[in-house]
Design an enzyme around this catalytic site. Sequence first.
Site, PDB file in Angstrom:
ATOM      1  N   SER A   1      40.825  36.718  22.689  1.00  0.00           N
ATOM      2  CA  SER A   1      39.460  36.959  23.142  1.00  0.00           C
ATOM      3  C   SER A   1      38.715  37.876  22.167  1.00  0.00           C
ATOM      4  CB  SER A   1      39.493  37.531  24.557  1.00  0.00           C
ATOM      5  OG  SER A   1      38.238  37.454  25.170  1.00  0.00           O
TER       6      SER A   1
ATOM      7  N   ASP B   1      38.916  27.347  29.967  1.00  0.00           N
ATOM      8  CA  ASP B   1      38.574  28.757  29.742  1.00  0.00           C
ATOM      9  C   ASP B   1      37.169  29.009  30.283  1.00  0.00           C
ATOM     10  OD1 ASP B   1      37.782  31.240  28.588  1.00  0.00           O
ATOM     11  OD2 ASP B   1      39.262  30.977  26.995  1.00  0.00           O
TER      12      ASP B   1
ATOM     13  N   HIS C   1      41.570  31.304  30.427  1.00  0.00           N
ATOM     14  CA  HIS C   1      41.376  32.286  29.368  1.00  0.00           C
ATOM     15  C   HIS C   1      42.617  33.153  29.180  1.00  0.00           C
ATOM     16  CE1 HIS C   1      39.047  34.726  26.634  1.00  0.00           C
ATOM     17  NE2 HIS C   1      39.261  35.819  27.342  1.00  0.00           N
TER      18      HIS C   1
END
Length: 276
Positions: free
Chosen positions: A97, A227, A256
Amino acid sequence: MSTITTQDGTEIFYKDWGSKAAQPVVFHHGWPLSADDWDNQMLFFLHQGFRVIAHDRRGHGRSSQTATGNEMDTYAADVAELAAHLDLRNAIHIGHSTGGGEVAHYVARAEPGRVAKAVLIGAVPPIMVKSEKNPGGLPIEVFDGFRAALVANRAQFYVDVPAGPFYGFNREGAKVSQGIIDNWWRQGMMGGAKAHYDCIKAFSETDFTEDLKTIEVPVLVMHGDDDQIVPYADSAPLAVKLLKNGTLKTYAGLPHGMCTTHPDVINADLLAFIKG
Protein backbone atom coordinates in the site's frame (compact mmCIF):
# COMPACT_ATOMS: atom_id res chain seq x y z
CA MET A 1 14.29 -1.22 21.17
CA SER A 2 16.44 -0.74 18.07
CA THR A 3 16.30 2.79 16.67
CA ILE A 4 18.26 5.13 14.48
CA THR A 5 18.15 8.91 14.71
CA THR A 6 17.83 10.61 11.34
CA GLN A 7 19.46 13.87 10.30
CA ASP A 8 16.43 15.88 11.46
CA GLY A 9 16.41 14.17 14.86
CA THR A 10 13.59 11.71 14.24
CA GLU A 11 13.88 8.32 15.92
CA ILE A 12 13.01 5.45 13.56
CA PHE A 13 12.22 2.12 15.23
CA TYR A 14 13.19 -1.06 13.40
CA LYS A 15 13.36 -4.84 13.79
CA ASP A 16 16.38 -6.72 12.43
CA TRP A 17 16.27 -10.51 12.74
CA GLY A 18 18.56 -13.19 11.35
CA SER A 19 22.17 -13.56 10.29
CA LYS A 20 23.88 -10.35 9.18
CA ALA A 21 25.53 -12.44 6.44
CA ALA A 22 22.16 -13.48 4.94
CA GLN A 23 20.41 -11.65 2.11
CA PRO A 24 18.23 -8.87 3.60
CA VAL A 25 14.49 -8.66 2.99
CA VAL A 26 13.12 -5.26 4.00
CA PHE A 27 9.40 -4.75 4.62
CA HIS A 28 7.58 -1.40 4.29
CA HIS A 29 4.16 -1.17 5.95
CA GLY A 30 0.97 0.58 4.89
CA TRP A 31 -0.92 3.49 6.43
CA PRO A 32 -1.47 3.92 9.39
CA LEU A 33 0.20 0.72 10.59
CA SER A 34 3.66 -0.38 11.77
CA ALA A 35 6.34 -3.00 11.25
CA ASP A 36 4.08 -5.40 13.20
CA ASP A 37 1.86 -5.73 10.13
CA TRP A 38 4.60 -7.95 8.65
CA ASP A 39 4.89 -10.44 11.55
CA ASN A 40 3.80 -13.41 9.43
CA GLN A 41 6.10 -12.61 6.52
CA MET A 42 9.07 -11.80 8.77
CA LEU A 43 8.84 -15.12 10.61
CA PHE A 44 8.37 -17.00 7.33
CA PHE A 45 11.42 -15.48 5.62
CA LEU A 46 13.52 -15.69 8.79
CA HIS A 47 12.89 -19.46 8.79
CA GLN A 48 13.85 -19.52 5.10
CA GLY A 49 17.31 -18.24 6.04
CA PHE A 50 16.95 -14.56 5.20
CA ARG A 51 17.80 -11.51 7.29
CA VAL A 52 14.47 -9.73 7.81
CA ILE A 53 14.06 -6.03 8.60
CA ALA A 54 11.00 -3.83 9.09
CA HIS A 55 10.76 -0.29 10.37
CA ASP A 56 7.99 1.92 11.70
CA ARG A 57 7.68 4.85 9.30
CA ARG A 58 8.15 8.25 10.97
CA GLY A 59 4.94 9.22 12.79
CA HIS A 60 3.85 5.57 12.93
CA GLY A 61 4.19 2.84 15.54
CA ARG A 62 7.15 3.28 17.88
CA SER A 63 8.93 5.94 15.80
CA SER A 64 8.79 9.64 16.68
CA GLN A 65 5.37 11.26 16.29
CA THR A 66 6.66 13.80 13.83
CA ALA A 67 4.94 17.07 13.00
CA THR A 68 7.02 17.51 9.83
CA GLY A 69 8.54 15.36 7.10
CA ASN A 70 5.44 13.23 6.65
CA GLU A 71 5.82 12.97 2.87
CA MET A 72 7.47 10.61 0.39
CA ASP A 73 10.78 12.42 -0.08
CA THR A 74 11.49 12.23 3.64
CA TYR A 75 10.12 8.69 3.99
CA ALA A 76 12.53 7.53 1.28
CA ALA A 77 15.41 9.48 2.86
CA ASP A 78 14.67 7.75 6.18
CA VAL A 79 14.90 4.36 4.46
CA ALA A 80 18.20 5.37 2.86
CA GLU A 81 19.57 6.30 6.30
CA LEU A 82 18.40 2.96 7.73
CA ALA A 83 19.95 1.02 4.81
CA ALA A 84 23.24 2.83 5.31
CA HIS A 85 23.18 2.32 9.09
CA LEU A 86 22.59 -1.43 8.68
CA ASP A 87 24.86 -1.60 5.60
CA LEU A 88 22.16 -3.37 3.58
CA ARG A 89 23.34 -4.65 0.20
CA ASN A 90 21.61 -6.74 -2.46
CA ALA A 91 18.36 -6.33 -0.50
CA ILE A 92 14.82 -7.22 -1.49
CA HIS A 93 12.42 -4.36 -0.66
CA ILE A 94 8.76 -5.31 -0.22
CA GLY A 95 6.10 -2.64 0.24
CA HIS A 96 2.37 -2.84 0.89
CA SER A 97 0.00 0.00 0.00
CA THR A 98 1.66 3.27 1.13
CA GLY A 99 4.77 1.19 1.75
CA GLY A 100 4.74 0.30 -1.94
CA GLY A 101 4.99 3.98 -2.76
CA GLU A 102 7.84 4.29 -0.29
CA VAL A 103 9.62 1.36 -1.95
CA ALA A 104 9.24 2.88 -5.42
CA HIS A 105 10.48 6.27 -4.21
CA TYR A 106 13.45 4.75 -2.37
CA VAL A 107 14.51 2.17 -4.97
CA ALA A 108 14.51 4.82 -7.71
CA ARG A 109 17.06 6.76 -5.63
CA ALA A 110 19.02 3.98 -3.93
CA GLU A 111 22.80 3.76 -4.06
CA PRO A 112 24.12 1.15 -6.53
CA GLY A 113 24.32 -2.30 -4.96
CA ARG A 114 21.79 -1.61 -2.23
CA VAL A 115 18.75 -3.19 -3.96
CA ALA A 116 18.46 -6.49 -5.83
CA LYS A 117 14.69 -6.69 -6.38
CA ALA A 118 11.49 -5.00 -5.25
CA VAL A 119 7.87 -5.99 -4.68
CA LEU A 120 4.79 -3.75 -4.69
CA ILE A 121 1.74 -5.31 -2.99
CA GLY A 122 -1.65 -3.58 -3.22
CA ALA A 123 0.50 -0.51 -3.76
CA VAL A 124 -0.50 3.11 -4.42
CA PRO A 125 1.68 3.80 -7.53
CA PRO A 126 1.47 5.29 -10.08
CA ILE A 127 -0.93 7.79 -8.39
CA MET A 128 -4.26 7.40 -6.60
CA VAL A 129 -6.04 10.74 -6.89
CA LYS A 130 -8.20 11.52 -9.93
CA SER A 131 -7.00 14.21 -12.31
CA GLU A 132 -6.95 15.02 -16.02
CA LYS A 133 -3.80 12.90 -16.32
CA ASN A 134 -5.32 10.13 -14.18
CA PRO A 135 -9.04 10.00 -15.03
CA GLY A 136 -9.47 6.56 -13.47
CA GLY A 137 -8.32 7.71 -10.03
CA LEU A 138 -10.34 8.29 -6.89
CA PRO A 139 -11.84 11.78 -6.43
CA ILE A 140 -10.08 14.05 -3.93
CA GLU A 141 -13.32 13.99 -1.92
CA VAL A 142 -12.58 10.38 -0.95
CA PHE A 143 -9.34 11.40 0.72
CA ASP A 144 -10.96 14.50 2.22
CA GLY A 145 -13.40 12.05 3.79
CA PHE A 146 -10.50 10.08 5.28
CA ARG A 147 -9.11 13.27 6.79
CA ALA A 148 -12.48 14.32 8.19
CA ALA A 149 -13.07 10.90 9.75
CA LEU A 150 -9.59 10.91 11.31
CA VAL A 151 -10.15 14.34 12.87
CA ALA A 152 -13.68 13.57 14.06
CA ASN A 153 -12.99 10.21 15.76
CA ARG A 154 -9.72 8.52 14.87
CA ALA A 155 -10.34 5.59 17.22
CA GLN A 156 -13.66 4.71 15.55
CA PHE A 157 -12.28 5.27 12.06
CA TYR A 158 -9.50 2.79 12.87
CA VAL A 159 -12.16 0.20 13.73
CA ASP A 160 -14.29 0.86 10.65
CA VAL A 161 -11.47 0.50 8.09
CA PRO A 162 -10.27 -3.00 9.07
CA ALA A 163 -13.76 -4.22 9.95
CA GLY A 164 -14.91 -3.25 6.46
CA PRO A 165 -12.98 -2.69 3.23
CA PHE A 166 -9.33 -3.24 4.20
CA TYR A 167 -9.59 -7.02 4.58
CA GLY A 168 -12.80 -7.47 2.61
CA PHE A 169 -14.66 -8.31 5.82
CA ASN A 170 -17.64 -6.37 4.42
CA ARG A 171 -18.05 -8.94 1.62
CA GLU A 172 -20.78 -11.58 1.83
CA GLY A 173 -19.40 -14.84 3.18
CA ALA A 174 -16.17 -13.29 4.48
CA LYS A 175 -14.51 -15.05 7.40
CA VAL A 176 -14.14 -12.15 9.83
CA SER A 177 -11.30 -12.19 12.38
CA GLN A 178 -11.79 -9.91 15.38
CA GLY A 179 -8.11 -10.38 16.25
CA ILE A 180 -7.03 -8.97 12.88
CA ILE A 181 -9.36 -5.98 13.33
CA ASP A 182 -8.09 -5.35 16.85
CA ASN A 183 -4.46 -5.63 15.75
CA TRP A 184 -5.01 -3.09 12.96
CA TRP A 185 -6.60 -0.71 15.51
CA ARG A 186 -3.74 -1.29 17.97
CA GLN A 187 -1.10 -0.45 15.37
CA GLY A 188 -2.96 2.58 14.09
CA MET A 189 -3.53 4.11 17.51
CA MET A 190 0.18 3.78 18.37
CA GLY A 191 1.01 6.40 15.75
CA GLY A 192 0.59 10.16 15.70
CA ALA A 193 -2.59 11.83 14.45
CA LYS A 194 -0.71 14.67 12.72
CA ALA A 195 1.60 12.28 10.87
CA HIS A 196 -1.30 10.05 9.84
CA TYR A 197 -3.28 13.07 8.64
CA ASP A 198 -0.35 14.30 6.53
CA CYS A 199 0.32 10.82 5.17
CA ILE A 200 -3.10 10.72 3.50
CA LYS A 201 -1.86 13.40 1.10
CA ALA A 202 1.44 11.56 0.68
CA PHE A 203 -0.11 8.27 -0.37
CA SER A 204 -2.94 9.72 -2.45
CA GLU A 205 -1.35 12.64 -4.30
CA THR A 206 2.29 11.63 -4.84
CA ASP A 207 2.95 10.83 -8.50
CA PHE A 208 5.33 7.85 -8.73
CA THR A 209 5.42 7.75 -12.54
CA GLU A 210 9.04 8.88 -12.89
CA ASP A 211 10.14 6.60 -10.02
CA LEU A 212 8.68 3.57 -11.78
CA LYS A 213 10.33 4.54 -15.08
CA THR A 214 13.71 4.93 -13.35
CA ILE A 215 13.85 1.58 -11.54
CA GLU A 216 16.20 -0.91 -13.19
CA VAL A 217 15.87 -3.95 -10.89
CA PRO A 218 13.18 -6.65 -11.30
CA VAL A 219 9.89 -5.66 -9.67
CA LEU A 220 6.95 -7.94 -8.86
CA VAL A 221 3.59 -6.14 -8.71
CA MET A 222 1.01 -8.12 -6.70
CA HIS A 223 -2.59 -6.93 -6.37
CA GLY A 224 -5.98 -8.38 -5.44
CA ASP A 225 -8.69 -7.55 -7.93
CA ASP A 226 -11.18 -7.00 -5.07
CA ASP A 227 -8.99 -4.35 -3.44
CA GLN A 228 -11.40 -1.74 -2.07
CA ILE A 229 -8.67 0.58 -0.77
CA VAL A 230 -6.35 0.87 -3.79
CA PRO A 231 -8.56 -0.04 -6.75
CA TYR A 232 -6.88 -2.54 -9.06
CA ALA A 233 -7.56 -1.00 -12.47
CA ASP A 234 -5.90 2.34 -11.67
CA SER A 235 -2.83 0.91 -9.97
CA ALA A 236 -1.11 -2.41 -10.68
CA PRO A 237 -1.67 -2.70 -14.46
CA LEU A 238 -0.59 0.91 -14.98
CA ALA A 239 2.44 0.55 -12.70
CA VAL A 240 3.78 -2.55 -14.44
CA LYS A 241 3.62 -0.81 -17.83
CA LEU A 242 5.95 1.92 -16.54
CA LEU A 243 8.52 -0.48 -15.11
CA LYS A 244 11.50 -1.61 -17.20
CA ASN A 245 11.51 -5.07 -15.64
CA GLY A 246 8.08 -5.53 -14.05
CA THR A 247 5.87 -8.60 -13.61
CA LEU A 248 2.19 -8.40 -12.70
CA LYS A 249 0.49 -11.05 -10.57
CA THR A 250 -3.25 -10.59 -10.04
CA TYR A 251 -5.20 -12.36 -7.27
CA ALA A 252 -8.85 -13.04 -8.07
CA GLY A 253 -11.17 -11.98 -5.27
CA LEU A 254 -8.45 -11.06 -2.79
CA PRO A 255 -8.63 -7.87 -0.68
CA HIS A 256 -6.22 -5.05 0.06
CA GLY A 257 -4.90 -6.76 3.17
CA MET A 258 -4.19 -10.07 1.45
CA CYS A 259 -0.77 -10.49 3.12
CA THR A 260 -2.70 -10.99 6.36
CA THR A 261 -5.77 -12.83 5.09
CA HIS A 262 -3.89 -15.14 2.68
CA PRO A 263 -0.27 -15.30 3.91
CA ASP A 264 0.39 -18.81 2.62
CA VAL A 265 -0.44 -17.73 -0.95
CA ILE A 266 1.48 -14.46 -0.78
CA ASN A 267 4.54 -15.85 1.01
CA ALA A 268 4.97 -18.67 -1.50
CA ASP A 269 4.83 -16.25 -4.43
CA LEU A 270 7.24 -13.84 -2.75
CA LEU A 271 9.71 -16.66 -2.12
CA ALA A 272 9.48 -17.84 -5.72
CA PHE A 273 10.17 -14.32 -6.99
CA ILE A 274 13.10 -13.77 -4.64
CA LYS A 275 14.71 -17.09 -5.54
CA GLY A 276 13.85 -16.85 -9.24
